[in-house]
Design an enzyme around this catalytic site. Structure first.
Site, PDB file in Angstrom:
ATOM      1  N   TYR A  56     128.134  73.784  85.941  1.00 29.44           N
ATOM      2  CA  TYR A  56     128.370  75.019  86.705  1.00 29.44           C
ATOM      3  C   TYR A  56     129.500  75.823  86.078  1.00 29.44           C
ATOM      4  O   TYR A  56     129.366  77.024  85.816  1.00 29.44           O
ATOM      5  CB  TYR A  56     128.699  74.683  88.153  1.00 29.44           C
ATOM      6  CG  TYR A  56     128.905  75.901  89.027  1.00 29.44           C
ATOM      7  CD1 TYR A  56     127.818  76.585  89.558  1.00 29.44           C
ATOM      8  CD2 TYR A  56     130.187  76.362  89.321  1.00 29.44           C
ATOM      9  CE1 TYR A  56     127.991  77.706  90.357  1.00 29.44           C
ATOM     10  CE2 TYR A  56     130.371  77.483  90.113  1.00 29.44           C
ATOM     11  CZ  TYR A  56     129.277  78.150  90.639  1.00 29.44           C
ATOM     12  OH  TYR A  56     129.477  79.261  91.422  1.00 29.44           O
TER      13      TYR A  56
ATOM     14  N   ILE B 278     126.456  85.586  99.754  1.00 29.74           N
ATOM     15  CA  ILE B 278     127.076  86.778  99.183  1.00 29.74           C
ATOM     16  C   ILE B 278     126.026  87.838  98.862  1.00 29.74           C
ATOM     17  O   ILE B 278     126.257  89.028  99.060  1.00 29.74           O
ATOM     18  CB  ILE B 278     127.873  86.401  97.916  1.00 29.74           C
ATOM     19  CG1 ILE B 278     129.035  85.474  98.282  1.00 29.74           C
ATOM     20  CG2 ILE B 278     128.400  87.644  97.212  1.00 29.74           C
ATOM     21  CD1 ILE B 278     129.734  84.865  97.082  1.00 29.74           C
TER      22      ILE B 278
ATOM     23  N   SER C  13     120.552  85.152 101.223  1.00 26.54           N
ATOM     24  CA  SER C  13     121.601  84.523 102.029  1.00 26.54           C
ATOM     25  C   SER C  13     122.951  84.722 101.351  1.00 26.54           C
ATOM     26  O   SER C  13     123.041  85.248 100.238  1.00 26.54           O
ATOM     27  CB  SER C  13     121.328  83.020 102.207  1.00 26.54           C
ATOM     28  OG  SER C  13     121.365  82.353 100.954  1.00 26.54           O
TER      29      SER C  13
ATOM     30  N   SER D 273     132.768  83.036  88.764  1.00 24.25           N
ATOM     31  CA  SER D 273     133.496  82.092  89.617  1.00 24.25           C
ATOM     32  C   SER D 273     134.889  81.850  89.061  1.00 24.25           C
ATOM     33  O   SER D 273     135.125  82.005  87.862  1.00 24.25           O
ATOM     34  CB  SER D 273     132.719  80.768  89.672  1.00 24.25           C
ATOM     35  OG  SER D 273     133.461  79.757  90.308  1.00 24.25           O
TER      36      SER D 273
END
Length: 345
Positions: free
Chosen positions: A193, A14, A12, A171
């Site tokens: 994260y 990217i 799913s 990110s």
């Protein structure tokens, strides 16, 4: 010769958008979708084959958050393929995200609104937990499991006369301030994260130092602000309904709001077309989208401390030994138990 491309987290978002773009670019590429949920992986494969009839799309069961799953999957990969040309490390989790709603709305009507959306700095925390290997779940899934996968696949990645590529999906939330070398799993913090993504940036850099001479090259990308299941899980659905018009408006003034998985995969796809020697190991390659919808890739220098990255690499190697030892002991205990059950029966 066909190029073999393995993508983690490919069912799913990217990862799936990247697979679609790669097949459009090169119909002869052999894709391996490495996913934890095989039902969703099969649906992704069916969708890819519906638009690319005759494409070679394989499935691999892989939970990068579980060391035994990584080792088992790697054994299967080594049995299937003679080499890996591209290893896209895209799988990631952000469990139990919590948003400071007051800070969010304050930032929404401030000059910091673009940076707030792009990095979530100052508004986003997560609640982590231990996994079955005794590691912090976010660290294990986003970083260590991928590191272990690379280590397991070195015979296919580091071959004489062969060049291989590792590409990490990082990110804009990857911040040096969130990472501590004394607490690399982020057991004591509230931003696992961000810590894990900064760790992947460091690991990419140190892999280039240690493995370029063996034909393995590593790169890092930032997909921009993309609306995926990960993103939608941060806020309740009615919040997204309220703010999505604002986000599309903001995109006119900033290039980091890629918004769609297709746009977010731009840098991943761009790297597929580049020669590794032409790339900057200290750069993070950003997927960007203009206000008019034009996609492009731009390198930006990473804030990486060379000495700390080497220490981090050494600590990962030590952790790898400890995890393998624990798995070996667990397997020995399981065999002993099975023998005991067989004897009493």
């Amino acid at each position: 010769m066909e190029r073999v491309v393995l993508v983690t987290g490919a069912n799913s978002g990217i990862g799936l958008a990247l697979c679609e773009r790669l097949l459009t670019q090169d119909s002869q590429v052999r894709l391996c979708l490495a996913c934890r949920n095989m039902q969703r992986a099969q649906a992704a494969r069916a969708a890819l084959l519906a638009s690319h009839a005759g494409a070679r799309v394989d499935l691999l069961r892989l939970d990068v958050g579980c060391a035994s799953s990584v080792i088992s999957a790697a054994e299967e990969v080594k049995a299937r393929y003679a080499q890996i040309d591209f290893l896209y490390l895209n799988a990631g989790i952000m469990p139990n995200p919590s948003v400071d709603i007051g800070a969010f709305f304050k930032g929404l009507f401030s000059r910091n609104v673009i940076n707030m959306f792009a990095t979530a700095e100052g508004i986003l925390t997560q609640e982590d937990r231990l996994n079955s290997d005794g590691l912090q779940e976010v660290f294990a899934t986003n970083l260590f499991g991928h590191f272990l996968l690379i280590r397991e696949l070195e015979p296919l990645l580091c071959r004489p006369g062969h060049t291989s590529r590792v590409v990490w999906t990082s990110s804009s939330n990857a911040r040096r301030s969130a990472f501590s070398i004394e607490d690399m799993e982020h057991r004591r913090g509230t931003e696992p994260y961000s810590s894990s993504k900064y760790a992947s940036d460091m690991l990419s850099l140190v892999l280039n130092r240690h493995k370029n001479s063996q034909g393995l090259f590593s790169s890092v990308i930032c997909p921009g602000l993309v609306m995926t299941n990960l993103t939608y899980g941060i806020l309740p659905s009615f919040f997204w309904t309220l703010i999505m018009p604002v986000m599309w408006l903001i995109r006119i003034f900033t290039n980091t709001f890629t918004l769609t998985p297709y746009n977010g995969a731009e840098a991943l796809h761009w790297l597929f077309l580049q020669t590794p020697e032409s790339l900057d190991p200290r750069a993070k390659y950003h997927s960007l989208t203009s206000g008019l919808g034009t996609n492009y890739t731009q390198p930006r220098q990473m804030d990486i401390d060379d000495e700390m990255s080497e220490v981090f690499f050494s600590k990962l190697l030590q952790l790898e030994k400890a995890v393998r030892r624990k798995l070996s002991e667990r397997n020995a205990d399981d065999k002993a138990y099975q023998k005991y059950v067989y004897e009493i029966e």
